[in-house]
Design a protein around this motif. Structure first.
Motif: not given
Length: 164
Positions: A60-74
């Protein structure tokens, strides 16, 4: 009333619980710099910051709220926690030797305006609880940062108490 799952976890059999959940731990990641992945002092094992990597690559690469959503963050937090479990297992030989998860720290790279950071951290917390049981839930610190190594959205640190 305990369910079968809660009983299995409460009996201190996280290795069996991983099998029941169909989870195979990845190979323990190797350091990306000059540090130890785990250090034990007494009955405490400190696990360095774990990233959501597979092999030597960030999954996973990126920031939550920009390139990635909450589910990807989880999902990223869950993978980082799996890497942490792989490291502690390699260090002590078996997760069945864990008597307590003392602390979980979750750093999350965000755009700065993401109020749901705890939901991202739950990706790691939920995994740990499903393997070790609610009675071994750690205290937790979650905080947002501007960036993390390899451009990953999450970094997880863990402290375990183990049988001496």
């Amino acid at each position: 009333m305990k369910t079968t799952t809660q009983t299995t976890v409460a009996e201190g059999k996280p290795e069996q619980r991983l099998k029941e959940l169909g989870i195979e731990l990845p190979a323990a990641p190797r350091p990306f710099g000059t540090y130890a992945e785990a250090v034990q002092t007494g009955n405490l094992v400190f696990v360095s910051g774990m990233l959501p990597t597979e092999g030597r690559q960030a999954k996973f690469v990126g920031r939550i709220g920009a390139e990635l959503n909450l589910d990807a963050g989880r999902q990223a937090a869950r993978l980082a926690a799996l890497n942490g479990l792989a490291v502690v297992k390699e260090h002590i030989g078996s997760l069945d030797k864990v008597t307590r998860i003392v602390r979980l720290g979750v750093m999350i790279a965000t755009t700065g305006d993401v109020p749901d950071q705890p939901k991202v951290a739950d990706g790691a917390s939920d995994l740990l609880q499903s393997v070790f049981g609610a009675e071994k839930n750690p205290c937790r610190l979650v905080y947002g940062v501007a960036s993390l190594p390899l451009g990953t959205p999450v970094e997880v640190e863990l402290i375990f108490e183990v049988v001496g």
